[in-house]
Design an enzyme around this catalytic site. Structure first.
Site, PDB file in Angstrom:
ATOM      1  N   SER A 111       0.849  -1.198   0.000  1.00  0.00           N
ATOM      2  CA  SER A 111       0.000   0.000   0.000  1.00  0.00           C
ATOM      3  C   SER A 111       0.880   1.240   0.000  1.00  0.00           C
ATOM      4  CB  SER A 111      -0.887   0.028   1.245  1.00  0.00           C
ATOM      5  OG  SER A 111      -1.506   1.306   1.382  1.00  0.00           O
ATOM      6  N   TYR A 164      -1.738  -0.908  10.261  1.00  0.00           N
ATOM      7  CA  TYR A 164      -1.902  -1.225   8.831  1.00  0.00           C
ATOM      8  C   TYR A 164      -0.668  -0.745   8.060  1.00  0.00           C
ATOM      9  CZ  TYR A 164      -3.879  -1.220   4.086  1.00  0.00           C
ATOM     10  OH  TYR A 164      -4.094  -1.429   2.731  1.00  0.00           O
TER      11      TYR A 164
HETATM   12  N1  LIG Z   1      -8.736  -0.573  -1.568  1.00  0.00           N
HETATM   13  C1  LIG Z   1      -7.708   0.220  -1.301  1.00  0.00           C
HETATM   14  O1  LIG Z   1      -7.826   1.449  -1.234  1.00  0.00           O
HETATM   15  C2  LIG Z   1      -6.344  -0.370  -1.097  1.00  0.00           C
HETATM   16  C3  LIG Z   1      -5.250   0.497  -1.126  1.00  0.00           C
HETATM   17  C4  LIG Z   1      -3.974  -0.003  -0.948  1.00  0.00           C
HETATM   18  C5  LIG Z   1      -3.808  -1.352  -0.749  1.00  0.00           C
HETATM   19  N2  LIG Z   1      -4.871  -2.178  -0.706  1.00  0.00           N
HETATM   20  C6  LIG Z   1      -4.611  -3.606  -0.487  1.00  0.00           C
HETATM   21  O2  LIG Z   1      -5.124  -4.351  -1.565  1.00  0.00           O
HETATM   22  C7  LIG Z   1      -5.522  -5.640  -1.115  1.00  0.00           C
HETATM   23  C8  LIG Z   1      -6.961  -5.899  -1.518  1.00  0.00           C
HETATM   24  O3  LIG Z   1      -7.763  -4.875  -0.968  1.00  0.00           O
HETATM   25  P1  LIG Z   1      -9.281  -4.636  -1.396  1.00  0.00           P
HETATM   26  O4  LIG Z   1      -9.510  -3.185  -1.278  1.00  0.00           O
HETATM   27  O5  LIG Z   1      -9.590  -5.324  -2.658  1.00  0.00           O
HETATM   28  O6  LIG Z   1     -10.013  -5.345  -0.156  1.00  0.00           O
HETATM   29  P2  LIG Z   1     -11.428  -6.023  -0.025  1.00  0.00           P
HETATM   30  O7  LIG Z   1     -12.371  -5.406  -0.995  1.00  0.00           O
HETATM   31  O8  LIG Z   1     -11.735  -5.980   1.424  1.00  0.00           O
HETATM   32  O9  LIG Z   1     -11.153  -7.553  -0.464  1.00  0.00           O
HETATM   33  C9  LIG Z   1     -10.272  -8.322   0.300  1.00  0.00           C
HETATM   34  C10 LIG Z   1     -10.039  -9.664  -0.351  1.00  0.00           C
HETATM   35  O10 LIG Z   1      -9.122 -10.384   0.486  1.00  0.00           O
HETATM   36  C11 LIG Z   1      -9.737 -11.559   0.974  1.00  0.00           C
HETATM   37  N3  LIG Z   1      -9.355 -11.834   2.336  1.00  0.00           N
HETATM   38  C12 LIG Z   1      -9.436 -11.011   3.413  1.00  0.00           C
HETATM   39  N4  LIG Z   1      -9.023 -11.653   4.519  1.00  0.00           N
HETATM   40  C13 LIG Z   1      -8.692 -12.912   4.118  1.00  0.00           C
HETATM   41  C14 LIG Z   1      -8.207 -14.064   4.798  1.00  0.00           C
HETATM   42  N5  LIG Z   1      -7.997 -14.059   6.114  1.00  0.00           N
HETATM   43  N6  LIG Z   1      -7.967 -15.188   4.081  1.00  0.00           N
HETATM   44  C15 LIG Z   1      -8.209 -15.205   2.733  1.00  0.00           C
HETATM   45  N7  LIG Z   1      -8.675 -14.161   2.043  1.00  0.00           N
HETATM   46  C16 LIG Z   1      -8.912 -13.023   2.738  1.00  0.00           C
HETATM   47  C17 LIG Z   1     -11.231 -11.299   0.876  1.00  0.00           C
HETATM   48  O11 LIG Z   1     -11.916 -12.547   0.857  1.00  0.00           O
HETATM   49  P3  LIG Z   1     -13.435 -12.680   1.416  1.00  0.00           P
HETATM   50  O12 LIG Z   1     -14.278 -12.041   0.356  1.00  0.00           O
HETATM   51  O13 LIG Z   1     -13.705 -14.138   1.533  1.00  0.00           O
HETATM   52  O14 LIG Z   1     -13.497 -11.926   2.699  1.00  0.00           O
HETATM   53  C18 LIG Z   1     -11.307 -10.502  -0.433  1.00  0.00           C
HETATM   54  O15 LIG Z   1     -11.224 -11.348  -1.557  1.00  0.00           O
HETATM   55  C19 LIG Z   1      -5.273  -5.654   0.389  1.00  0.00           C
HETATM   56  O16 LIG Z   1      -4.031  -6.241   0.670  1.00  0.00           O
HETATM   57  C20 LIG Z   1      -5.269  -4.172   0.740  1.00  0.00           C
HETATM   58  O17 LIG Z   1      -4.540  -3.925   1.919  1.00  0.00           O
HETATM   59  C21 LIG Z   1      -6.146  -1.726  -0.887  1.00  0.00           C
END
Ligand SMILES: NC(=O)c1ccc[n+]([C@@H]2O[C@H](COP(=O)([O-])OP(=O)(O)OC[C@H]3O[C@@H](n4cnc5c(N)ncnc54)[C@H](OP(=O)(O)O)[C@@H]3O)[C@@H](O)[C@H]2O)c1
Length: 252
Positions: A147, A161
């Protein structure tokens, strides 16, 4: 318009995406499949949505498999990688996308959330990389989803985080040394705010973040997926150990 030959740069490759049921991970799974890879994706609670991602990939002519595997559980990750290799015969690309975001002021931040953040955002990356590397050969690609908060945290309550994502910077550098001699690359993609359930673009929080960004908008999951697809492909062989920010200038 790209020809099929151009888009199928990952033909005969097999990818494993930790956390591919929704958000950025689902977009990555679909994009890698569109580029020709067979894709296994994990989820922990969203079984139906994981199944839908598989259906979407299959409807577009690809191969995919959804596996329930909690990234906080090392044995579950290893078993899921084993299942992937058993199903598709090999492993070429690992994307460590599963992540959680807990935000709370210092006085209220629980140790349970601290430990869970580390287990899912950091330890799972190490476990999956160790296990996947046993199966990978020259040309293997590992991509972590960090991130931009590793570099800039302009809000209260995001310390743990940000720490978890900063940890990936060092882990990626160090593991590049282990993997480089085998022709395997590892990189850390650092998205800025991307419109997902973790960080919806319509929230009040989002309004303050947008105001800080040169481009003045949230990213789209496909924009992150396309960058990941490039790193997963043959043209990215000379990039390793890098943390690469894609954040609309958030950290500028
Ligand atoms: N969105 C942002 O602004 C942003 C910015 C920077 C970095 N990121 C990073 O990008 C990545 C994805 O984020 P996102 O925004 O797409 O998040 P999200 O919409 O919350 O989706 C999270 C994904 O990870 C899975 N997951 C969560 N906990 C898990 C676990 N314990 N075991 C297996 N799978 C798990 C979820 O599965 P389930 O559906 O089964 O819960 C879902 O597929 C993360 O690492 C986040 O930190 C996001």
């Amino acid at each position: 318009m790209a020809t099929n030959q151009e888009t199928a740069v990952l033909a005969n490759k097999v990818a494993f995406v930790q956390g591919g049921s929704r958000g950025i991970g689902a977009a990555i799974a679909k994009r890698l499949a569109r580029n020709g890879a067979a894709v296994a994706l994990t989820y922990v609670s969203s079984a139906e949505r994981a199944a839908q991602v598989v259906k979407d990939i299959e409807a577009a002519g690809g191969r995919a498999l959804a596996i329930r595997a909690d990234s906080a559980d090392a044995d579950a990750i290893k078993a899921a990688i084993g299942q992937t290799v058993a199903a598709f015969g090999r492993l070429d690309i690992l994307v460590n996308n599963a992540g959680v975001l807990a935000i709370a002021p210092l006085a209220e931040f629980s140790l349970e959330d601290f430990d869970r953040t580390l287990a899912i955002n950091v330890r799972s990356v190490f476990v999956a990389t160790q296990e996947a590397a046993r199966h990978m050969v020259e040309g293997g690609r590992i991509i972590n989803i960090g991130s931009t908060n590793a570099d800039r945290v302009p809000f209260v309550g995001g310390g743990p985080y940000a720490m978890s994502k900063s940890a990936l910077v060092g882990l990626t550098r160090g593991l590049a040394r282990d993997l480089g001699p085998r022709g395997i690359t590892i990189n850390n993609v650092q998205p800025g705010p991307v419109d997902t359930e973790m960080n919806p673009a319509g929230s009040e929080f989002a309004a303050t973040l947008k105001a800080m960004m040169p481009v003045g908008r949230y990213g789209k999951d496909e924009e992150i997926a396309s960058f990941v697809a490039y790193l997963a492909g043959p043209e990215a062989a000379y990039i390793t150990g890098a943390s690469l920010t894609i954040d609309g200038g958030f950290a500028a």
